[in-house]
Write a protein that holds these residues in place. Structure first.
Motif, PDB file in Angstrom:
ATOM      1  N   LYS A 144       3.077   7.236   5.591  1.00  0.00           N
ATOM      2  CA  LYS A 144       2.315   6.452   4.854  1.00  0.00           C
ATOM      3  C   LYS A 144       1.618   7.347   3.885  1.00  0.00           C
ATOM      4  O   LYS A 144       1.476   8.737   3.975  1.00  0.00           O
ATOM      5  CB  LYS A 144       1.031   5.753   5.559  1.00  0.00           C
ATOM      6  CG  LYS A 144       1.585   4.794   6.679  1.00  0.00           C
ATOM      7  CD  LYS A 144       0.478   4.399   7.397  1.00  0.00           C
ATOM      8  CE  LYS A 144       0.924   3.574   8.632  1.00  0.00           C
ATOM      9  NZ  LYS A 144       0.148   3.065   9.913  1.00  0.00           N
ATOM     10  N   VAL A 145       1.008   6.818   2.671  1.00  0.00           N
ATOM     11  CA  VAL A 145       0.051   7.710   1.613  1.00  0.00           C
ATOM     12  C   VAL A 145      -1.220   7.651   2.724  1.00  0.00           C
ATOM     13  O   VAL A 145      -1.805   6.549   2.968  1.00  0.00           O
ATOM     14  CB  VAL A 145      -0.127   6.911   0.378  1.00  0.00           C
ATOM     15  CG1 VAL A 145      -0.961   7.646  -0.383  1.00  0.00           C
ATOM     16  CG2 VAL A 145       1.576   6.858  -0.252  1.00  0.00           C
ATOM     17  N   VAL A 146      -1.927   8.851   2.480  1.00  0.00           N
ATOM     18  CA  VAL A 146      -3.037   8.998   3.286  1.00  0.00           C
ATOM     19  C   VAL A 146      -4.241   9.942   2.557  1.00  0.00           C
ATOM     20  O   VAL A 146      -3.743  10.908   1.700  1.00  0.00           O
ATOM     21  CB  VAL A 146      -2.962   9.832   4.479  1.00  0.00           C
ATOM     22  CG1 VAL A 146      -4.137  10.102   5.421  1.00  0.00           C
ATOM     23  CG2 VAL A 146      -1.677   9.260   5.409  1.00  0.00           C
ATOM     24  N   LEU A 169      -2.443   1.984   2.078  1.00  0.00           N
ATOM     25  CA  LEU A 169      -3.099   3.404   2.097  1.00  0.00           C
ATOM     26  C   LEU A 169      -3.917   3.550   3.305  1.00  0.00           C
ATOM     27  O   LEU A 169      -4.516   2.492   3.806  1.00  0.00           O
ATOM     28  CB  LEU A 169      -4.037   3.434   0.721  1.00  0.00           C
ATOM     29  CG  LEU A 169      -4.931   4.687   0.740  1.00  0.00           C
ATOM     30  CD1 LEU A 169      -4.329   5.868   0.498  1.00  0.00           C
ATOM     31  CD2 LEU A 169      -6.055   4.579  -0.418  1.00  0.00           C
ATOM     32  N   GLU A 170      -3.819   4.666   4.037  1.00  0.00           N
ATOM     33  CA  GLU A 170      -4.556   5.036   4.988  1.00  0.00           C
ATOM     34  C   GLU A 170      -5.751   6.099   4.497  1.00  0.00           C
ATOM     35  O   GLU A 170      -5.313   6.708   3.648  1.00  0.00           O
ATOM     36  CB  GLU A 170      -3.868   5.743   6.085  1.00  0.00           C
ATOM     37  CG  GLU A 170      -2.965   4.626   6.824  1.00  0.00           C
ATOM     38  CD  GLU A 170      -3.678   3.762   7.801  1.00  0.00           C
ATOM     39  OE1 GLU A 170      -4.569   4.140   8.177  1.00  0.00           O
ATOM     40  OE2 GLU A 170      -3.094   2.869   8.354  1.00  0.00           O
ATOM     41  N   PHE A 171      -7.138   5.845   5.074  1.00  0.00           N
ATOM     42  CA  PHE A 171      -8.112   7.110   4.799  1.00  0.00           C
ATOM     43  C   PHE A 171      -8.578   7.421   6.127  1.00  0.00           C
ATOM     44  O   PHE A 171      -8.899   6.426   6.773  1.00  0.00           O
ATOM     45  CB  PHE A 171      -9.072   6.095   3.871  1.00  0.00           C
ATOM     46  CG  PHE A 171      -9.983   6.899   2.956  1.00  0.00           C
ATOM     47  CD1 PHE A 171      -9.887   7.043   1.728  1.00  0.00           C
ATOM     48  CD2 PHE A 171     -11.147   7.587   3.591  1.00  0.00           C
ATOM     49  CE1 PHE A 171     -10.902   7.672   0.884  1.00  0.00           C
ATOM     50  CE2 PHE A 171     -11.901   8.211   3.144  1.00  0.00           C
ATOM     51  CZ  PHE A 171     -11.849   8.360   1.672  1.00  0.00           C
ATOM     52  N   VAL A 209      -4.716  14.136  -0.969  1.00  0.00           N
ATOM     53  CA  VAL A 209      -3.851  12.952  -1.205  1.00  0.00           C
ATOM     54  C   VAL A 209      -2.470  13.571  -0.532  1.00  0.00           C
ATOM     55  O   VAL A 209      -1.763  14.194  -0.949  1.00  0.00           O
ATOM     56  CB  VAL A 209      -3.608  12.175  -2.508  1.00  0.00           C
ATOM     57  CG1 VAL A 209      -2.784  11.177  -2.467  1.00  0.00           C
ATOM     58  CG2 VAL A 209      -5.045  11.755  -3.086  1.00  0.00           C
ATOM     59  N   ILE A 210      -1.925  12.778   0.502  1.00  0.00           N
ATOM     60  CA  ILE A 210      -0.755  13.081   1.242  1.00  0.00           C
ATOM     61  C   ILE A 210      -0.008  12.014   0.954  1.00  0.00           C
ATOM     62  O   ILE A 210      -0.124  10.757   1.099  1.00  0.00           O
ATOM     63  CB  ILE A 210      -1.118  13.183   2.907  1.00  0.00           C
ATOM     64  CG1 ILE A 210      -2.049  14.379   2.625  1.00  0.00           C
ATOM     65  CG2 ILE A 210       0.147  13.520   3.411  1.00  0.00           C
ATOM     66  CD1 ILE A 210      -2.803  14.405   4.135  1.00  0.00           C
ATOM     67  N   LEU A 240      -1.930   7.271  -6.628  1.00  0.00           N
ATOM     68  CA  LEU A 240      -1.950   6.407  -5.332  1.00  0.00           C
ATOM     69  C   LEU A 240      -1.131   5.379  -5.806  1.00  0.00           C
ATOM     70  O   LEU A 240      -0.065   5.096  -5.076  1.00  0.00           O
ATOM     71  CB  LEU A 240      -3.294   5.858  -5.156  1.00  0.00           C
ATOM     72  CG  LEU A 240      -4.354   6.793  -4.387  1.00  0.00           C
ATOM     73  CD1 LEU A 240      -5.686   6.415  -4.228  1.00  0.00           C
ATOM     74  CD2 LEU A 240      -3.965   7.556  -3.159  1.00  0.00           C
ATOM     75  N   ASP A 241      -1.203   4.685  -6.812  1.00  0.00           N
ATOM     76  CA  ASP A 241      -0.241   3.624  -7.441  1.00  0.00           C
ATOM     77  C   ASP A 241       1.033   4.119  -7.263  1.00  0.00           C
ATOM     78  O   ASP A 241       2.060   3.381  -6.592  1.00  0.00           O
ATOM     79  CB  ASP A 241      -0.609   3.036  -8.666  1.00  0.00           C
ATOM     80  CG  ASP A 241       0.042   1.684  -8.975  1.00  0.00           C
ATOM     81  OD1 ASP A 241      -0.027   0.665  -8.196  1.00  0.00           O
ATOM     82  OD2 ASP A 241       0.410   1.611 -10.101  1.00  0.00           O
TER      83      ASP A 241
END
Length: 170
Positions: free
Chosen positions: A56-58, A89-91, A140-141, A164-165
């Motif tokens: 995931k993008v985190v 997105l995870e945060f 941002v991972i 992010l996009d």
């Protein structure tokens, strides 16, 4: 060897040096640091494991309730999360070691933060992420587990949104 027959040496050495610099620059840009494999403990007592974030993008945001810039940027962080959550997105908002847990819980509940909030009670998360001491610091991972960007202070939100996009589509 005459001087005229050695005239080609300097241009060739210069070309090789330029090529080596170019390769070195490419290697530096293409080699990204892998994010630390940590398990965060949320303020609700849930474990946020590396496995749960894998692929995931985190965004990992180090913040504190006594940090004016953190408080200023938080509505934009919430808006960013809400905008990109549907794409996956995870945060994780990580409260710094010095932050009182009751302050963090109060802030999270009164602002109804929609993402995961964790406490770094022993400072190990900040240490693992390169001894984070300045807040806010946001990472941002990418889906591959490598750090795409590190923001010290408030991010440039339009640029963050572009990153992010692209990362979420990739």
């Amino acid at each position: 060897m005459s001087t005229s027959s050695r005239g080609w040496i300097k241009p060739v050495i210069a070309a090789v040096a330029v090529a080596a610099i170019g390769v070195g620059a490419y290697a530096t840009v293409s080699k990204r640091e892998v994010a630390p494999q940590l398990t965060f403990l949320s303020i609700k007592g849930d474990k946020i494991t590396p496995e749960s974030l894998q692929g995931k993008v985190v965004m990992v945001n180090f913040w504190a309730t006594d940090c004016a810039t953190c408080i200023k940027e938080m509505p934009d962080m919430v808006a960013t999360y809400n905008k990109f959550k549907p794409q996956g997105l995870e945060f994780v908002a990580v409260a710094m070691r010095h932050d009182r847990p009751d302050y963090v819980i109060n802030y999270t509940e009164t602002r109804q933060l929609p993402f995961k909030v964790a406490l770094d009670v022993d400072g190990s998360a900040a240490k693992a992420y390169g001894n984070v001491s300045m807040t806010p610091t946001t990472f941002v991972i990418g889906k591959d587990g490598k750090i795409l960007k590190r923001y010290l202070g408030e991010p440039d939100f339009p640029a963050l949104h572009k990153l992010l996009d692209a990362s979420l589509k990739g």
